[in-house]
Design a protein around this motif. Structure first.
Motif, short mmCIF file in Angstrom:
data_model
loop_
_atom_site.label_atom_id
_atom_site.label_comp_id
_atom_site.label_asym_id
_atom_site.label_seq_id
_atom_site.Cartn_x
_atom_site.Cartn_y
_atom_site.Cartn_z
N PHE A 1 0.83 -1.21 0.00
CA PHE A 1 0.00 0.00 0.00
C PHE A 1 0.86 1.26 0.00
O PHE A 1 0.54 2.24 -0.67
N ALA A 2 1.95 1.23 0.73
CA ALA A 2 2.83 2.40 0.78
C ALA A 2 3.48 2.64 -0.58
O ALA A 2 3.57 3.78 -1.05
N ILE A 3 3.93 1.57 -1.23
CA ILE A 3 4.57 1.72 -2.54
C ILE A 3 3.55 2.17 -3.57
O ILE A 3 3.84 3.04 -4.41
N THR B 1 1.58 6.43 -7.03
CA THR B 1 0.47 7.27 -7.51
C THR B 1 0.78 8.74 -7.31
O THR B 1 0.52 9.56 -8.20
N ALA B 2 1.32 9.09 -6.18
CA ALA B 2 1.66 10.50 -5.92
C ALA B 2 2.75 10.97 -6.87
O ALA B 2 2.70 12.10 -7.37
N VAL C 1 3.73 14.52 -14.28
CA VAL C 1 3.09 14.79 -15.56
C VAL C 1 2.60 16.23 -15.56
O VAL C 1 1.43 16.49 -15.30
N PRO C 2 3.48 17.19 -15.87
CA PRO C 2 3.05 18.59 -15.88
C PRO C 2 2.32 18.94 -17.18
O PRO C 2 2.38 18.20 -18.17
N ASP C 3 1.64 20.05 -17.16
CA ASP C 3 0.99 20.54 -18.37
C ASP C 3 2.06 21.01 -19.34
O ASP C 3 3.06 21.60 -18.93
#
Length: 69
Positions: free
Chosen positions: A17-19, A24-25, A31-33
């Motif tokens: 869960f931590a990984i 995800t974070a 992924v910037p605009d």
């Protein structure tokens, strides 16, 4: 009698869960605009920027006591 709920959380599950949360974070922040580049003005690019008679150049030579021109 009250029934007691005992959930067994193993260390491996906690690590998964931590990984997953860290992945995800990281994926959302990496992924910037896309940024749009400003058009290049060739007249400004080729313009001479050094001006020998500017006040800054005169002060530089005066302060550093170079011989007068």
């Amino acid at each position: 009698m009250k029934e007691r709920f005992e959930a067994i959380i193993r260390r491996r599950d906690l690590l998964r869960f931590a990984i997953a949360g860290a992945g995800t974070a990281a994926a959302t922040t990496l992924v910037p605009d896309p940024a749009a580049a400003a058009p290049v003005n060739l007249a400004d690019k080729r313009k001479a920027r050094y001006q020998a008679n500017s006040p800054e150049v005169r002060d530089f030579y005066r302060v550093n006591s170079y011989p007068a021109r």
